[in-house]
Design a protein around this motif. Structure first.
Motif, mmCIF file in Angstrom:
data_model
loop_
_atom_site.group_PDB
_atom_site.id
_atom_site.type_symbol
_atom_site.label_atom_id
_atom_site.label_comp_id
_atom_site.label_asym_id
_atom_site.label_seq_id
_atom_site.Cartn_x
_atom_site.Cartn_y
_atom_site.Cartn_z
ATOM 1 N N PRO A 40 0.826 -1.202 0.000
ATOM 2 C CA PRO A 40 0.000 0.000 0.000
ATOM 3 C C PRO A 40 0.860 1.251 0.000
ATOM 4 C CG PRO A 40 0.114 -0.914 2.199
ATOM 5 C CD PRO A 40 0.818 -1.897 1.313
ATOM 6 N N ARG A 41 0.245 2.359 -0.280
ATOM 7 C CA ARG A 41 1.005 3.590 -0.436
ATOM 8 C C ARG A 41 1.736 4.006 0.836
ATOM 9 N NH1 ARG A 41 -1.688 7.805 -4.627
ATOM 10 N NH2 ARG A 41 -1.687 6.389 -6.432
ATOM 11 N N HIS A 42 1.140 3.765 1.981
ATOM 12 C CA HIS A 42 1.783 4.221 3.219
ATOM 13 C C HIS A 42 3.039 3.427 3.549
ATOM 14 C CE1 HIS A 42 -1.581 1.461 4.263
ATOM 15 N NE2 HIS A 42 -0.692 0.908 5.075
ATOM 16 N N LEU A 43 3.295 2.335 2.818
ATOM 17 C CA LEU A 43 4.524 1.561 3.016
ATOM 18 C C LEU A 43 5.451 1.628 1.805
ATOM 19 C CD1 LEU A 43 3.070 -1.685 4.686
ATOM 20 C CD2 LEU A 43 4.078 0.319 5.817
ATOM 21 N N ALA A 44 5.108 2.462 0.820
ATOM 22 C CA ALA A 44 5.841 2.474 -0.448
ATOM 23 C C ALA A 44 7.163 3.219 -0.383
ATOM 24 C CB ALA A 44 4.968 3.084 -1.545
ATOM 25 N N GLY A 45 7.418 3.935 0.700
ATOM 26 C CA GLY A 45 8.674 4.667 0.789
ATOM 27 C C GLY A 45 8.590 6.039 0.135
ATOM 28 N N ASP A 82 -5.623 6.061 -1.702
ATOM 29 C CA ASP A 82 -5.842 5.542 -3.057
ATOM 30 C C ASP A 82 -5.236 4.140 -3.160
ATOM 31 O OD1 ASP A 82 -5.948 5.005 -5.786
ATOM 32 O OD2 ASP A 82 -5.348 7.032 -6.366
ATOM 33 N N PRO A 83 -6.021 3.132 -3.566
ATOM 34 C CA PRO A 83 -5.480 1.775 -3.645
ATOM 35 C C PRO A 83 -4.547 1.548 -4.831
ATOM 36 C CG PRO A 83 -7.761 1.808 -4.380
ATOM 37 C CD PRO A 83 -7.472 3.175 -3.841
ATOM 38 N N ALA A 84 -4.479 2.484 -5.770
ATOM 39 C CA ALA A 84 -3.589 2.317 -6.920
ATOM 40 C C ALA A 84 -2.138 2.273 -6.450
ATOM 41 C CB ALA A 84 -3.788 3.452 -7.911
ATOM 42 N N PRO A 85 -1.322 1.374 -6.992
ATOM 43 C CA PRO A 85 0.069 1.281 -6.530
ATOM 44 C C PRO A 85 0.898 2.467 -6.993
ATOM 45 C CG PRO A 85 -0.277 -0.148 -8.425
ATOM 46 C CD PRO A 85 -1.629 0.388 -8.050
ATOM 47 N N LEU A 86 2.001 2.692 -6.310
ATOM 48 C CA LEU A 86 3.008 3.648 -6.741
ATOM 49 C C LEU A 86 4.155 2.898 -7.395
ATOM 50 C CD1 LEU A 86 3.085 5.942 -3.574
ATOM 51 C CD2 LEU A 86 1.859 6.335 -5.728
ATOM 52 N N HIS A 137 2.966 2.957 10.974
ATOM 53 C CA HIS A 137 3.828 2.176 11.849
ATOM 54 C C HIS A 137 4.310 0.923 11.126
ATOM 55 C CE1 HIS A 137 2.850 4.457 15.581
ATOM 56 N NE2 HIS A 137 1.802 4.782 14.845
ATOM 57 N N GLU A 138 5.333 0.337 11.655
ATOM 58 C CA GLU A 138 5.885 -0.861 11.024
ATOM 59 C C GLU A 138 4.829 -1.953 10.916
ATOM 60 O OE1 GLU A 138 9.467 -2.359 12.631
ATOM 61 O OE2 GLU A 138 10.612 -0.510 12.285
ATOM 62 N N SER A 139 4.808 -2.606 9.786
ATOM 63 C CA SER A 139 3.829 -3.658 9.538
ATOM 64 C C SER A 139 4.011 -4.802 10.529
ATOM 65 C CB SER A 139 3.980 -4.175 8.105
ATOM 66 O OG SER A 139 3.049 -5.170 7.831
ATOM 67 N N ALA A 160 5.606 -3.790 2.437
ATOM 68 C CA ALA A 160 5.192 -3.319 1.122
ATOM 69 C C ALA A 160 5.220 -4.483 0.128
ATOM 70 C CB ALA A 160 6.107 -2.198 0.645
ATOM 71 N N VAL A 161 4.248 -4.517 -0.732
ATOM 72 C CA VAL A 161 4.149 -5.565 -1.752
ATOM 73 C C VAL A 161 4.577 -4.976 -3.095
ATOM 74 C CG1 VAL A 161 2.603 -7.134 -2.964
ATOM 75 C CG2 VAL A 161 2.286 -6.704 -0.511
#
Length: 269
Positions: A23-28, A199-203, A165-167, A215-216
């Motif tokens: 997800p975006r919040h883990l995309a860096g 937004d669920p769209a990936p970065l 926060h960390e996953s 992050a996936v």
């Protein structure tokens, strides 16, 4: 915004194989030029020392400024400010190092492209994206590691706090990044941030770009050239919107403090 600067961006991304990252919040953080190029393209000027790692950009009217300080002694790497005027208060927002540049870019785009539309309640934007709204009036991402929360201030105003926060630890794990909008920040800027974040769209990120644990990443159908072209087109579209706004100025919708959520509304999910 010079051809050389665009060429440098293209060279950076030419060798990076893009991966869809969510997800975006883990995309860096991504490429900070997503933010700085957007502002430079519409006339914001660098006022900081060109040889310093710190970047300060200031708007043509000198009211707004954006500071990027990679050596900051605090968790705030980005600081966005508006000076007060005779009719409008000043305000301040800050963002941590790992806030995705694309999400921050949505805020700066909203800042420089005034809209007459009534801003949505920021939590409605999260709700529409499938985030959970709890009884306290806070939104949590589906993986429970990112939280958007309003906090009451004086005079019935509210400030907005966002944390990731960390996953694997939920909201109790080590903090990855934060964002904070003070009580005077225009609601439309908070809405722009939450809408882009949820937004669920990936970065797109390169194979070796910094991302957060959890992050996936999957191979993207986009090529490096697609990424460069999208960046160039965004700058072109932003310039066009600014030109149109200058040719047909309209009064901006006044900012009103967001009302506290009712228990019924808070439990809509």
């Amino acid at each position: 915004m010079s051809d050389r600067q665009l060429a440098d961006f293209a060279r950076t991304h030419a060798w990076r194989i893009p991966f869809d990252t969510s997800p975006r919040h883990l995309a860096g953080p991504g490429d900070a030029r997503h933010v700085t190029h957007g502002l430079a393209a519409i006339g914001w000027k660098r006022t900081s020392d060109p040889l310093s790692p710190e970047i300060v950009l200031r708007s043509p009217d000198h009211r707004h400024s954006l500071q990027f300080d990679p050596q900051s002694a605090t968790a705030a790497r980005w600081r966005l400010r508006a000076e007060p005027t005779d009719t409008d208060p000043g305000w301040y927002a800050e963002f941590g190092e790992l806030v995705p540049a694309e999400v921050l870019g949505a805020v700066t785009d909203a800042l420089v492209s005034p809209s007459t539309a009534e801003p949505r309640e920021p939590l409605d934007a999260a709700d529409a994206a499938g985030w959970l709204i709890d009884a306290r009036g806070a939104a949590s991402s589906p993986d429970a590691v990112c939280r958007v929360e309003r906090r009451p201030e004086r005079n019935a105003a509210v400030s907005w706090h966002v944390e990731a926060h960390e996953s694997g630890h939920g909201s109790r794990g080590p903090r990855l990044w934060h964002a904070w909008f003070d009580a005077q920040t225009p609601t439309r800027l908070v809405e722009a941030f939450v809408t882009a974040l949820a937004d669920p769209a990936p970065l797109q990120r390169g194979m070796f770009d910094r991302t957060a644990h959890g992050a996936v990443q999957e191979p993207s159908p986009l090529s490096p050239q697609h990424v460069v072209d999208a960046h160039t087109e965004r700058l072109r579209a932003l310039r066009a919107r600014i030109r149109a706004a200058r040719q047909h100025p309209q009064p901006e919708t006044a900012k009103a403090p967001a009302p506290p959520p009712s228990p019924a509304a808070s439990l809509r999910r």
